[in-house]
Design an enzyme around this catalytic site. Structure first.
Site, PDB file in Angstrom:
ATOM      1  N   GLU A   1      -7.372  -0.405   5.987  1.00  0.00           N
ATOM      2  CA  GLU A   1      -6.535  -1.554   5.612  1.00  0.00           C
ATOM      3  C   GLU A   1      -6.431  -2.557   6.750  1.00  0.00           C
ATOM      4  OE1 GLU A   1      -1.881  -2.705   5.085  1.00  0.00           O
ATOM      5  OE2 GLU A   1      -2.420  -0.606   4.798  1.00  0.00           O
TER       6      GLU A   1
ATOM      7  N   ARG B   1      -6.271  -5.265  14.282  1.00  0.00           N
ATOM      8  CA  ARG B   1      -7.224  -4.552  13.419  1.00  0.00           C
ATOM      9  C   ARG B   1      -8.479  -5.387  13.186  1.00  0.00           C
ATOM     10  NH1 ARG B   1      -4.420  -0.408   9.163  1.00  0.00           N
ATOM     11  NH2 ARG B   1      -3.092   0.634  10.706  1.00  0.00           N
TER      12      ARG B   1
ATOM     13  N   ARG C   1      -3.032   1.824  15.334  1.00  0.00           N
ATOM     14  CA  ARG C   1      -1.628   1.930  14.939  1.00  0.00           C
ATOM     15  C   ARG C   1      -0.761   1.854  16.196  1.00  0.00           C
ATOM     16  NH1 ARG C   1       0.444   3.987  10.085  1.00  0.00           N
ATOM     17  NH2 ARG C   1      -1.604   4.855   9.557  1.00  0.00           N
TER      18      ARG C   1
ATOM     19  N   ARG D   1       6.975  -2.080  15.392  1.00  0.00           N
ATOM     20  CA  ARG D   1       7.246  -1.008  14.442  1.00  0.00           C
ATOM     21  C   ARG D   1       7.353   0.315  15.192  1.00  0.00           C
ATOM     22  NH1 ARG D   1       3.203  -2.610   9.397  1.00  0.00           N
ATOM     23  NH2 ARG D   1       4.280  -4.558   8.854  1.00  0.00           N
TER      24      ARG D   1
ATOM     25  N   SER E   1      -2.382  -6.584   3.486  1.00  0.00           N
ATOM     26  CA  SER E   1      -1.696  -6.189   2.265  1.00  0.00           C
ATOM     27  C   SER E   1      -0.997  -7.426   1.732  1.00  0.00           C
ATOM     28  CB  SER E   1      -0.686  -5.078   2.565  1.00  0.00           C
ATOM     29  OG  SER E   1      -0.191  -4.495   1.387  1.00  0.00           O
TER      30      SER E   1
END
Length: 429
Positions: free
Chosen positions: A349, A390, A277, A262, A352
């Site tokens: 988070e 994560r 991130r 990403r 999801s």
């Protein structure tokens, strides 16, 4: 992608759904383009009928020796042919413009999704586990003494720039063990089929799962047109693109462990320290293909699959339902799992899980045939099960000790040859 017929039949409902997402009404723009496209198609069909009739009369005029009528009809045929070509080309342009417009409009939220403008409107459903009480100030993952030897940001920056990391030794062993635990649990206990897929995909695959056209800047494209997947949701979901499946094969439940890429466009200044991130990371993804009648039950099931991993690792978490303003583009309902990170003193988070209805299926033309019925669009779902990096962060921060060592969850011990800790010097012991 939205069903244009549904918009025609109830434009008010379409606009109301967009309003819940904080968007202005779009039905008038959509329907104006649709009406122009349909008018051109009708005009082309009318001209085609006139051309066909004139073509039949050309031969008759020639047979009668009526040269004037023959020339008039032949000119009419040529005129209609040119008109048809021009109108068809314009109709194709309108059709492409309509499809592009529909592809840029987010999915409609289900009625039960809470309304809200941003994350402040999210609603907590439940919590599991109690955050540990430390007798020292807990550190963030990259500050823990035993982690530092195995988490090298300086070398990664030399190789690739910011938001990359080089993992070594005990840390990468734990990272790999986490991915293996996730896969083994999803396959052995949750009944998902492990799948290995490419990380380079064609453009149509990115369109199919709504990364394109709206979010092109969030992903990486190669010079020859391939795209690096931001998640294996892209590949797993597109395995049924263009298919008509037998109802008996549904649900299809898949899981894959892949690299993900990403660009993190628009996230400047967010989570720049540590590996929360990153541009390149690993994720164990879950994807389900279902009938419309079973998709909401499947959503709950997938959420439980993700929660089970956190419970195996004894990581406190909470499950929330995202509000209309915080929900992803392709989702019609989303559950987020947030894991407790003591170094940040907050929940972050880690998964999801979304149900997309037939939104992606329309883009992919993925259908199934009910017994004795006509083909219908499938429903698609996707969710992290979990984000491996994560999860590593959570394990390191929750297991940290005052001396800089890290106690590891019991569920990981078999994957680490019986080792239970990362010592303060970085060794796995």
């Amino acid at each position: 992608m939205h069903d244009i017929r549904a918009i025609r039949e109830n434009p008010a409902a379409f606009d109301a759904a967009l309003a819940r997402r904080g968007l202005s009404p779009l039905s008038s723009d959509v329907l104006a383009l649709d009406e122009a496209r349909r008018a051109l198609i009708h005009a082309a069909e009318t001209a085609q009928a006139a051309q066909n009739a004139a073509s039949k009369q050309v031969g008759a005029a020639k047979a009668k020796g009526d040269d004037a009528e023959f020339e008039r009809l032949r000119a009419l045929v040529a005129e209609k042919k040119a008109e048809i070509a021009a109108m068809t080309a314009e109709a194709d342009q309108k059709d492409a413009a309509l499809r592009d417009m529909l592809m840029r409009i987010p999915n409609s939220p289900l009625p039960e999704v809470p309304e809200g403008a941003d994350e402040a409107g999210n609603v907590e459903l439940r919590r599991w586990g109690t955050p540990r009480t430390f007798d020292f100030a807990p550190k963030e993952h990259f500050e823990i003494a035993g982690v530092k030897p195995g988490m090298d940001f300086a070398t990664a920056a030399k190789l690739s720039g910011s938001r990359f990391v080089v993992l070594r030794g005990a840390v990468i062993r734990v990272h790999r063990a986490l991915a293996q635990l996730m896969l083994d649990t999803h396959v052995g206990e949750h009944g998902l089929t492990e799948t290995w897929t490419p990380v380079l995909v064609k453009e149509e695959a990115m369109y199919g799962t709504n990364q394109l056209p709206k979010f092109a800047e969030d992903s990486y494209q190669t010079t020859n047109g391939w795209w690096l997947v931001p998640t294996s949701e892209v590949t797993l979901t597109n395995t049924v693109a263009g298919d008509i499946l037998d109802e008996a094969v549904l649900p299809i439940r898949m899981t894959a462990h892949t690299q993900c890429f990403r660009s993190e466009a628009g996230s400047a200044g967010k989570d720049t320290t540590g590996m929360l991130r990153q541009h390149q990371f690993e994720k164990v993804e879950m994807v389900s293909i279902t009938t419309p009648e079973t998709s909401l039950a499947e959503h709950e099931r997938m959420t439980r699959c993700a929660e089970a991993i956190l419970e195996k690792l004894d990581l406190p978490y909470r499950t929330i339902v995202l509000c209309t303003g915080d929900m992803g583009f392709g989702a019609t309902k989303t559950h987020d799992l947030e894991v407790w990170l003591p170094g940040q003193n907050t929940y972050r988070e880690i998964s999801s899980v979304s149900v997309c209805g037939d939104f992606q299926a329309r883009r992919m033309n993925a259908r199934y045939r009910p017994a004795g019925g006509k083909p219908e669009f499938v429903h698609t779902l996707n969710g992290s099960g979990l984000a491996v990096g994560r999860c590593l962060i959570a394990v390191l921060e929750n297991g940290q000790q005052a001396d800089g060592s890290v106690d590891l969850p019991e569920a990981l011990w078999p994957y680490l040859g019986g080792k239970r800790r990362i010592a303060a010097n970085g060794d796995l012991v």
